[in-house]
Design an enzyme around this catalytic site. Structure first.
Site, PDB file in Angstrom:
ATOM      1  N   ASP A 235       6.751 -18.635 -18.002  1.00 42.21           N
ATOM      2  CA  ASP A 235       5.374 -18.898 -18.433  1.00 42.21           C
ATOM      3  C   ASP A 235       4.990 -17.915 -19.539  1.00 42.21           C
ATOM      4  O   ASP A 235       5.544 -16.819 -19.620  1.00 42.21           O
ATOM      5  CB  ASP A 235       4.384 -18.655 -17.285  1.00 42.21           C
ATOM      6  CG  ASP A 235       4.665 -19.544 -16.102  1.00 42.21           C
ATOM      7  OD1 ASP A 235       5.267 -20.609 -16.281  1.00 42.21           O
ATOM      8  OD2 ASP A 235       4.277 -19.135 -14.987  1.00 42.21           O
TER       9      ASP A 235
HETATM   10  N1  URA Z   1       7.822 -18.809 -11.646  1.00 41.27           N
HETATM   11  C1  URA Z   1       6.609 -18.806 -12.216  1.00 41.27           C
HETATM   12  O1  URA Z   1       5.618 -19.055 -11.554  1.00 41.27           O
HETATM   13  N2  URA Z   1       6.507 -18.506 -13.514  1.00 41.27           N
HETATM   14  C2  URA Z   1       7.560 -18.188 -14.277  1.00 41.27           C
HETATM   15  O2  URA Z   1       7.411 -17.899 -15.460  1.00 41.27           O
HETATM   16  C3  URA Z   1       8.831 -18.196 -13.670  1.00 41.27           C
HETATM   17  C4  URA Z   1       8.928 -18.512 -12.355  1.00 41.27           C
END
Ligand code: URA
Length: 230
Positions: free
Chosen positions: A98
């Site tokens: 993310d």
């Molecule tokens: N899980 C998440 O919630 N976000 C990420 O970026 C990676 C794994």
């Protein structure tokens, strides 16, 4: 081989673009600026582009410690491809983090390896450090060690290593959208900080935030070799 072919093989650009780079004096071979596209080099020549050494290989493999605030897709900015040498074509991240997640990200133009690593059947272990706002319940380890049914998928058993009541490590095997945030959310808490610290046998202990390094031959072979590698 000719210098322009050497650069083209690396995906630096079209022959025309490469010719311009060479003629502009941006390329050196064995510490000397070379301005002739037909200059002869070998695979072991020391070639730099704008001072950055190039490694003659078919594909590039980078290990990045992603900072928060960068996206993993190419169609926006700032994106993670701006943090690694940008003259190789077709670079992509292996899976996504993310925008606000930090940590370990592999970037490569080896589509076959990317495909292999993100394939659900490989189940590569991914370890995340997280902080959250509400204390984790007493039974959190047990809950996360069992499959959880979400609306769009059922998670494989994860492993929670609690550090405090509001922080810990969570190891998961898939890479579904927002998976860690959703698994912690399932416990009634919200993730406030998230960082991927390990991917299979790889970690980023030697990289500060925003820094990258190339994967070694041995690491690449190990990644190609299978799922767990541990
Ligand atoms: N899980 C998440 O919630 N976000 C990420 O970026 C990676 C794994």
């Amino acid at each position: 081989m000719r210098l322009d072919k050497y650069l083209a093989d690396l995906g630096i650009g079209t022959r025309k673009e490469i010719k311009k780079l060479i003629q502009a004096g941006l390329v050196s071979v064995d510490e000397e600026i070379i301005t002739k596209p037909d200059f002869k080099v070998t695979e072991s020549s020391y070639v730099t582009l704008e001072g950055e050494p190039l490694v003659y290989q078919q594909y590039q493999y980078f290990l990045l410690n992603k900072p928060a605030g960068f996206i993993c897709t190419k169609d926006g900015s700032p994106n993670v491809l701006e943090l690694v040498p940008n003259y190789y074509k077709d670079l992509n991240s292996v899976g996504r983090l993310d925008k606000e997640t930090e940590g370990l990200l592999i970037i490569t133009n080896d589509g076959q390896l990317t495909h292999q690593l993100i394939s659900p059947k490989y189940h590569v272990d991914k370890k995340y450090y997280f902080e959250c706002d509400e204390p984790l319940p007493a039974e959190a380890e047990l809950i996360l060690s069992q499959p959880i049914e979400f609306s769009d998928f059922t998670s494989l058993p994860g492993k929670l290593e609690r550090l405090t009541d509001t922080s810990g490590y969570l190891t998961i095997h898939e890479g579904k959208f927002h998976q860690v945030r959703r698994m912690i959310g399932y416990l009634g808490s919200t993730v406030t900080y998230l960082k991927r610290t390990e991917y299979s046998f790889l970690n980023i202990e030697d990289l500060s935030v925003g820094e990258y390094r190339e994967l070694t031959e041995e690491e690449i072979e190990k990644l190609k070799g299978g799922s767990d590698n541990e």
